[in-house]
Design an enzyme around this catalytic site. Sequence first.
Site, short mmCIF file in Angstrom:
data_model
loop_
_atom_site.label_atom_id
_atom_site.label_comp_id
_atom_site.label_asym_id
_atom_site.label_seq_id
_atom_site.Cartn_x
_atom_site.Cartn_y
_atom_site.Cartn_z
N GLY A 34 0.86 -1.20 0.00
CA GLY A 34 0.00 0.00 0.00
C GLY A 34 0.88 1.23 0.00
O GLY A 34 0.51 2.29 0.50
N ALA A 35 2.06 1.08 -0.62
CA ALA A 35 3.13 2.10 -0.51
C ALA A 35 2.84 3.39 -1.27
O ALA A 35 3.50 4.40 -1.02
CB ALA A 35 4.45 1.50 -0.99
N ALA A 36 1.87 3.37 -2.18
CA ALA A 36 1.59 4.59 -2.94
C ALA A 36 0.49 5.43 -2.31
O ALA A 36 0.09 6.46 -2.86
CB ALA A 36 1.22 4.23 -4.39
N GLY A 38 -1.74 7.40 0.99
CA GLY A 38 -1.54 8.56 1.86
C GLY A 38 -0.57 8.26 3.00
O GLY A 38 0.24 9.11 3.37
N ALA A 145 -3.85 -1.18 8.43
CA ALA A 145 -5.18 -1.05 7.80
C ALA A 145 -6.29 -1.26 8.83
O ALA A 145 -6.26 -2.20 9.61
CB ALA A 145 -5.31 -2.07 6.67
N ASN A 146 -7.28 -0.39 8.76
CA ASN A 146 -8.42 -0.47 9.69
C ASN A 146 -9.54 -1.37 9.17
O ASN A 146 -9.63 -1.59 7.98
CB ASN A 146 -8.99 0.95 9.89
CG ASN A 146 -8.28 1.68 11.00
OD1 ASN A 146 -8.06 1.13 12.06
ND2 ASN A 146 -7.92 2.93 10.75
N ASP A 177 -2.05 6.13 18.78
CA ASP A 177 -2.84 6.47 19.98
C ASP A 177 -1.93 6.98 21.10
O ASP A 177 -2.28 7.90 21.84
CB ASP A 177 -3.62 5.24 20.45
CG ASP A 177 -4.57 4.75 19.37
OD1 ASP A 177 -5.22 5.59 18.73
OD2 ASP A 177 -4.64 3.52 19.15
N HIS A 204 -7.80 -0.26 18.82
CA HIS A 204 -7.62 0.98 18.05
C HIS A 204 -8.93 1.42 17.41
O HIS A 204 -9.07 1.40 16.20
CB HIS A 204 -6.52 0.81 16.99
CG HIS A 204 -6.34 2.05 16.16
ND1 HIS A 204 -5.85 3.24 16.67
CD2 HIS A 204 -6.64 2.32 14.86
CE1 HIS A 204 -5.84 4.16 15.73
NE2 HIS A 204 -6.32 3.63 14.62
N MET A 253 0.41 9.21 11.11
CA MET A 253 0.44 7.73 11.09
C MET A 253 1.76 7.21 10.52
O MET A 253 2.29 6.20 10.98
CB MET A 253 -0.74 7.20 10.29
CG MET A 253 -0.81 5.68 10.24
SD MET A 253 -0.92 4.96 11.90
CE MET A 253 0.43 3.79 11.85
N1 NAD Z 1 -3.56 1.95 12.57
C1 NAD Z 1 -3.72 3.26 12.54
O1 NAD Z 1 -3.47 3.95 13.55
C2 NAD Z 1 -4.17 3.94 11.28
C3 NAD Z 1 -3.99 5.33 11.15
C4 NAD Z 1 -4.39 5.95 9.98
C5 NAD Z 1 -4.97 5.21 8.96
N2 NAD Z 1 -5.14 3.87 9.11
C6 NAD Z 1 -5.71 3.04 8.05
O2 NAD Z 1 -4.73 2.80 7.05
C7 NAD Z 1 -5.36 2.52 5.80
C8 NAD Z 1 -4.74 3.30 4.67
O3 NAD Z 1 -4.97 4.66 4.83
P1 NAD Z 1 -4.44 5.72 3.73
O4 NAD Z 1 -4.83 7.05 4.20
O5 NAD Z 1 -3.02 5.45 3.40
O6 NAD Z 1 -5.35 5.31 2.47
P2 NAD Z 1 -5.05 5.61 0.92
O7 NAD Z 1 -6.32 5.32 0.19
O8 NAD Z 1 -4.44 6.94 0.77
O9 NAD Z 1 -3.95 4.52 0.54
C9 NAD Z 1 -4.21 3.17 0.52
C10 NAD Z 1 -3.34 2.53 -0.53
O10 NAD Z 1 -3.60 1.12 -0.51
C11 NAD Z 1 -3.55 0.68 -1.85
N3 NAD Z 1 -4.21 -0.61 -1.98
C12 NAD Z 1 -5.54 -0.88 -1.98
N4 NAD Z 1 -5.74 -2.21 -2.13
C13 NAD Z 1 -4.52 -2.77 -2.20
C14 NAD Z 1 -4.06 -4.10 -2.34
N5 NAD Z 1 -4.90 -5.13 -2.45
N6 NAD Z 1 -2.73 -4.32 -2.36
C15 NAD Z 1 -1.85 -3.29 -2.23
N7 NAD Z 1 -2.23 -2.01 -2.11
C16 NAD Z 1 -3.55 -1.75 -2.09
C17 NAD Z 1 -4.21 1.80 -2.66
O11 NAD Z 1 -3.89 1.70 -4.03
C18 NAD Z 1 -3.64 3.01 -1.95
O12 NAD Z 1 -2.45 3.44 -2.58
C19 NAD Z 1 -6.85 2.81 6.03
O13 NAD Z 1 -7.53 1.61 6.26
C20 NAD Z 1 -6.85 3.66 7.28
O14 NAD Z 1 -8.07 3.57 7.97
C21 NAD Z 1 -4.74 3.24 10.26
O1 LMR Z 2 -9.35 7.53 12.19
C1 LMR Z 2 -9.07 6.79 11.27
O2 LMR Z 2 -9.93 6.27 10.56
C2 LMR Z 2 -7.63 6.55 10.92
C3 LMR Z 2 -6.81 6.09 12.07
O3 LMR Z 2 -7.29 4.92 12.64
C4 LMR Z 2 -6.59 7.15 13.11
O4 LMR Z 2 -6.66 6.85 14.30
O5 LMR Z 2 -6.27 8.29 12.73
#
Ligand code: NAD
Ligand code: LMR
Length: 345
Positions: A34-36, A38, A145-146, A177, A204, A253
């Site tokens: 998921g490197a590309a 946000g 991933a959430n 957190d 979380h 994050m």
């Molecule tokens: N654990 C935490 O504290 C925390 C904090 C923030 C966000 N998150 C979660 O992290 C996840 C990603 O957030 P984001 O803002 O980077 O989203 P984003 O949409 O900007 O990026 C997600 C990336 O995943 C890629 N992707 C989708 N399906 C894929 C697959 N099968 N294989 C490989 N890559 C794939 C997409 O192409 C995209 O580049 C979300 O589920 C978000 O809720 C968790």
């Molecule tokens: O809030 C979200 O959906 C993203 C992440 O889990 C966070 O805590 O910022």
Amino acid sequence: MFAARQASKSVFGAVQRRTFSATASNATKVAVLGAAGGIGQPLSLLLKLNPRVTELALYDIKGAPGVAADISHINTKSTVKGYEPSGAGIKECLTGAEIVLIPAGVPRKPGMTRDDLFNTNASIVRDLAKAAADACPEANILVIANPVNSTVPITAEVFKSKGVYNPKRLFGVTTLDVVRASRFISQLKSTDPATENITVVGGHSGATIVPLLSQAGYTLEGAERDEYIKRVQFGGDEVVQAKGGAGSATLSMAMAGARFAESLLKAAQGQSGVVEPTYVDSPLYKDQGVTYFASQVELGPNGVEKIHPVGEMSEFEQGLLEVCLKDLKSNIEKGEKWVKENMGN
Ligand SMILES: NC(=O)c1ccc[n+]([C@@H]2O[C@H](COP(=O)([O-])OP(=O)(O)OC[C@H]3O[C@@H](n4cnc5c(N)ncnc54)[C@H](O)[C@@H]3O)[C@@H](O)[C@H]2O)c1
Ligand SMILES: O=C(O)C[C@H](O)C(=O)O
């Protein structure tokens, strides 16, 4: 920037009770799935700056080669390669990886809970977990991933189905957190946030996030206490609202994910006393059916070295924990049930 130090805290603030002379000489491949995205892009950038990482493997369904080309120009020694589903693909990306970070998946929009992401992200995480179980079964898997409360049990079930599950190597990343809880108390108390390290236990999402301020010697009362707890439990919502539909926390994050990866690398490279809160397969509340739980975990060369008990709590915090355990149990059961019914091939 990330050089080993003889201090009691890392640059990211993780607690180190003892520090030995860790070196950055070990060859360490780190993969970001998921490197590309946000989170994926700034997280990959921070990993490129970490001298403990020697090889960075970036995978996404789209855009990873571009991100890799960009990051590869940074003048640090590690090699960087981007992978897409076509070509060498995920198998080559994961082969030999010591750490696999999974920020792949959709983020929330205003009005959504993390659980609303379940239907989309469960299958993404399941498929990536399958690839990791096949290509790098001994790697440390860091799930971002959430909904983390459910995606970690999903990952565990996939590894179990392939006979390669090692509970010491699976981590739900809850570092954000702790970062928030520490920053927010420093704002209230006018302290240096770098010296705060508030223990946060549970899971979380919302009420499963339980900050234990009393363990840091703080007592808040009334509205101030309620606002602080709400801010820590719903800090993610604050960012989701502010981004107005353009996603959730990405930059903070990325910092939190890089901090956790750095702690694991230090521990893997021989440093002892590295402690991070993280959501793991935990014995602490198994008797209540809560099989995964975040608490302070000592990290070592084999991943989880020691799961610390939650410790002393105020009566108020005890009340928060009871609510947390109820929610957590259902989040875990939901993930396990879904993956057993949807394991696929
Ligand atoms: N654990 C935490 O504290 C925390 C904090 C923030 C966000 N998150 C979660 O992290 C996840 C990603 O957030 P984001 O803002 O980077 O989203 P984003 O949409 O900007 O990026 C997600 C990336 O995943 C890629 N992707 C989708 N399906 C894929 C697959 N099968 N294989 C490989 N890559 C794939 C997409 O192409 C995209 O580049 C979300 O589920 C978000 O809720 C968790
Ligand atoms: O809030 C979200 O959906 C993203 C992440 O889990 C966070 O805590 O910022």
